[in-house]
Design an enzyme around this catalytic site. Structure first.
Site, PDB file in Angstrom:
ATOM      1  CG  ASP A  18      -2.036   0.957   1.157  1.00 20.38           C
ATOM      2  OD1 ASP A  18      -2.276   1.508   0.064  1.00 20.38           O
ATOM      3  OD2 ASP A  18      -2.694   1.185   2.189  1.00 20.38           O
ATOM      4  CG  HIS A  35       0.471   2.214  -9.295  1.00 20.93           C
ATOM      5  ND1 HIS A  35       0.161   1.816  -8.023  1.00 20.93           N
ATOM      6  CD2 HIS A  35      -0.594   2.950  -9.711  1.00 20.93           C
ATOM      7  CE1 HIS A  35      -1.039   2.285  -7.675  1.00 20.93           C
ATOM      8  NE2 HIS A  35      -1.509   2.980  -8.690  1.00 20.93           N
ATOM      9  CG  LEU A 129       9.349 -17.185  -2.960  1.00 24.85           C
ATOM     10  CD1 LEU A 129       9.044 -17.143  -1.467  1.00 24.85           C
ATOM     11  CD2 LEU A 129       9.778 -15.796  -3.433  1.00 24.85           C
TER      12      LEU A 129
HETATM   13  C1  FPP Z   1      -1.662   0.287  -3.429  1.00 24.63           C
HETATM   14  O1  FPP Z   1      -1.218   1.611  -3.480  1.00 24.63           O
HETATM   15  C2  FPP Z   1      -1.163  -0.490  -4.531  1.00 24.63           C
HETATM   16  C3  FPP Z   1      -1.930  -1.063  -5.515  1.00 24.63           C
HETATM   17  C4  FPP Z   1      -3.397  -0.940  -5.621  1.00 24.63           C
HETATM   18  C5  FPP Z   1      -1.341  -1.840  -6.574  1.00 24.63           C
HETATM   19  C6  FPP Z   1      -0.144  -2.619  -6.144  1.00 24.63           C
HETATM   20  C7  FPP Z   1       0.698  -2.843  -7.326  1.00 24.63           C
HETATM   21  C8  FPP Z   1       2.049  -2.763  -7.348  1.00 24.63           C
HETATM   22  C9  FPP Z   1       2.924  -2.541  -6.192  1.00 24.63           C
HETATM   23  C10 FPP Z   1       2.778  -2.948  -8.574  1.00 24.63           C
HETATM   24  C11 FPP Z   1       2.134  -3.884  -9.478  1.00 24.63           C
HETATM   25  C12 FPP Z   1       2.507  -5.275  -9.242  1.00 24.63           C
HETATM   26  C13 FPP Z   1       2.278  -6.160 -10.214  1.00 24.63           C
HETATM   27  C14 FPP Z   1       2.658  -7.587 -10.068  1.00 24.63           C
HETATM   28  C15 FPP Z   1       1.642  -5.709 -11.429  1.00 24.63           C
HETATM   29  P1  FPP Z   1      -2.313   2.726  -3.638  1.00 24.63           P
HETATM   30  O2  FPP Z   1      -2.487   3.030  -5.064  1.00 24.63           O
HETATM   31  O3  FPP Z   1      -3.567   2.295  -2.947  1.00 24.63           O
HETATM   32  O4  FPP Z   1      -1.650   3.909  -2.874  1.00 24.63           O
HETATM   33  P2  FPP Z   1      -2.382   5.009  -2.009  1.00 24.63           P
HETATM   34  O5  FPP Z   1      -3.115   4.302  -0.912  1.00 24.63           O
HETATM   35  O6  FPP Z   1      -1.261   5.852  -1.514  1.00 24.63           O
HETATM   36  O7  FPP Z   1      -3.304   5.738  -2.930  1.00 24.63           O
END
Ligand code: FPP
Length: 243
Positions: A18, A35, A129
């Protein structure tokens, strides 16, 4: 059963990655930059988990609820997954990593389903893993799918309702055959489970870290494991000294 966690390394670590958006906002960058940087942090976490001898690492890459984000962000996240598979699967395979995908594949674009299936098939005999990618995943939806499959068997006369046990339910979940997470890490200071592995986390230790996901380093991972090792896991039993 009482187990002092200090002597038992986590076999299975689940992560909620997150804070990508906030990481980007804090730098005056678009959320998508967060991201992108999140993928780098993910590569590091997979390497660390592998080196530390963790057997299972589950990552929340796209939740069933993430479809409600602006269309452009959804498209970006889907493309990121495509690119992650295309760029990284060969290397993950060389590193003896086995990939498994959990979540609902119905309604996904066919090229994504093909990529997910390809990565699972290519790596299925690897013995290092196991990287479990939760994609279009929601725990309530997963439990509802399991309930539907059990109900269908009852209706067909294949199963008696008396035979519905926790073990039977677990055997119908996407995570069948995977031990429950020992440790769940969520970054960015939020302290919620967000429809992630609700059934599987019945006795999981939660560690919440303040850093946003793109800032999650090997050191952050090791600190979370150190915190886990200080916990005493009782699984509903008594503390070791009183048992
Ligand atoms: C949360 O941050 C993250 C996500 C919804 C996507 C997680 C994805 C990645 C780390 C990279 C992608 C991985 C793959 C395998 C494609 P947020 O957007 O909710 O952040 P915020 O809470 O600060 O808005």
């Amino acid at each position: 059963m009482t187990q002092p966690a200090s002597v038992v390394p986590p076999r299975h670590v689940a992560i909620i990655m997150d804070g990508n958006g906030r990481w980007a906002n804090a730098r005056g960058l678009p959320r998508t930059a967060g991201h992108k940087q999140g993928v780098e942090a993910l590569r590091g976490a997979v390497r660390t988990a592998s080196e530390l001898g963790i057997e299972y690492l589950t990552i929340y890459s796209f939740s069933a609820e993430n479809w409600s984000r602006p269309r452009a962000e959804v498209v970006f996240l889907l493309d990121l997954l495509r690119r992650f598979i295309l760029q990284d699967v060969a290397e993950l395979h060389r590193a003896n990593i086995r990939i498994k995908v959990i979540g609902c594949r119905e309604g996904l674009e066919s090229d994504i389903v093909a990529l997910l299936e390809h990565s699972e098939k290519l790596t299925r005999d690897n013995t290092g893993l196991t990287l479990i990618v939760a994609f279009n995943y929601g725990s309530r939806q997963e439990i509802a799918r399991a309930a539907r499959s059990i109900a269908a068997d009852v209706r067909a006369g294949l199963l008696d309702p008396e035979e519905i046990t926790p073990e039977l339910i677990a055997s119908r979940l996407d995570t069948v055959g995977i031990p429950d997470p020992d440790l769940l890490i969520r970054t960015s200071g939020e302290q919620r489970i967000s429809n992630y592995l609700l059934w599987q986390c019945a006795y999981t230790e939660f560690v919440f870290v303040a850093e946003h996901w793109p800032d999650f380093t090997r050191e952050s991972f090791e600190q979370a494991i150190a915190e886990y090792r200080r916990r005493e896991r009782r699984f509903g039993g008594l503390a070791a000294q009183t048992a």
